[in-house]
Write an enzyme that holds these catalytic residues in place. Structure first.
Site, mmCIF file in Angstrom:
data_model
loop_
_atom_site.group_PDB
_atom_site.id
_atom_site.type_symbol
_atom_site.label_atom_id
_atom_site.label_comp_id
_atom_site.label_asym_id
_atom_site.label_seq_id
_atom_site.Cartn_x
_atom_site.Cartn_y
_atom_site.Cartn_z
ATOM 1 N N ASP A 93 0.819 -0.964 -0.631
ATOM 2 C CA ASP A 93 0.034 -0.029 0.166
ATOM 3 C C ASP A 93 0.624 0.904 0.151
ATOM 4 O OD1 ASP A 93 -2.147 1.071 0.133
ATOM 5 O OD2 ASP A 93 -2.868 0.444 2.110
ATOM 6 N N LYS A 95 -2.731 7.578 6.522
ATOM 7 C CA LYS A 95 -3.465 7.407 5.357
ATOM 8 C C LYS A 95 -4.741 7.935 5.715
ATOM 9 C CE LYS A 95 -2.623 3.063 3.796
ATOM 10 N NZ LYS A 95 -2.353 3.467 2.869
ATOM 11 N N GLY A 96 -6.039 7.164 3.817
ATOM 12 C CA GLY A 96 -6.934 7.748 4.168
ATOM 13 C C GLY A 96 -7.417 9.423 3.186
ATOM 14 N N GLU A 153 -7.849 -0.235 4.885
ATOM 15 C CA GLU A 153 -6.888 -1.069 4.533
ATOM 16 C C GLU A 153 -5.819 -0.993 5.418
ATOM 17 O OE1 GLU A 153 -6.004 2.884 1.451
ATOM 18 O OE2 GLU A 153 -5.490 3.036 3.139
#
Length: 217
Positions: free
Chosen positions: A81, A94-95, A103
């Protein structure tokens, strides 16, 4: 080197590491999209993929990959990722694309989590990128007030619903000096599904393209 070229460079580096018979967890975002394009070159090595988002699932299936559910896979040997920010401890934010909850589930379900970024995402302290928090909509205002108490400036992500049917608050101006403590504190607020700090379960390997080479942390 252009940013997309750096993304290509770091994605290609992971492609070269993948062995035959791999069950692969695949994240989401622009760097991962490039990774998926390159993954087609070694499609025969991939037994199946587990996807972190509906968008990634759609892209993988369009390339002819077998996409299965996490419950079918059990433990994921390798999860790949990107990130919106990463530090020297391989802790992440993240996001940005809104898939943080799935995730995080895949990262936690993987034996090895490899994160791929270009050097613009590498920072000394997390928090310049707004921290996404997936929240149950009824708790949106309450959680926003809690974020203000922590020194942040929460902003509702307009016209966006997650794959799980929830909303996202993007919290600006947080100084995240202790990522693990911050991740736990936010996740303990009722109504929070999860937040975009990946520090309790950081990446096992962080690959960074600076345009000349890929740095392995």
């Amino acid at each position: 080197m252009h940013q997309n070229d750096k993304k290509f460079q770091v994605a290609q580096n992971v492609i070269e590491m993948i062995e035959s018979g791999t069950l692969l967890g695949v994240g989401s975002g622009s760097t991962v999209n490039i990774f998926i394009e390159l993954l087609v070159q070694i499609k025969s090595k991939i037994d199946a993929c587990v996807s972190s988002s509906e968008m990634t699932t759609k892209l993988l299936k369009s390339k002819g990959f077998n996409v299965i559910e996490l419950r079918e896979a059990g433990k994921i040997p390798l999860y790949v990722d990107g990130a919106d920010e990463a530090n020297a401890h391989r802790q992440l934010i993240k996001g940005g694309g809104g898939a943080l909850t799935r995730e995080k589930i895949l990262a936690d379900s993987s034996d090895k989590f490899t994160c791929i970024i270009d050097d613009s995402k590498y920072v000394k302290m997390l928090g310049k990128f707004p921290l996404p928090i997936e929240v149950i909509s009824i708790a949106q205002s309450k959680i926003a007030l809690e974020m203000i108490k922590l020194g942040g400036r929460p902003v509702l992500r307009e016209n966006f619903i997650t794959d799980n049917g929830n909303v996202i608050l993007d919290v600006h101006d947080l100084k995240i000096e202790q990522p693990i403590d911050m991740e736990k504190k936010i996740n303990n607020i009722p109504g929070v599904v999860t937040n975009g700090l990946f520090s309790i379960r950081p990446a096992d390997k962080l690959l960074i393209s600076d345009g000349n080479k890929v740095i392995d942390i």
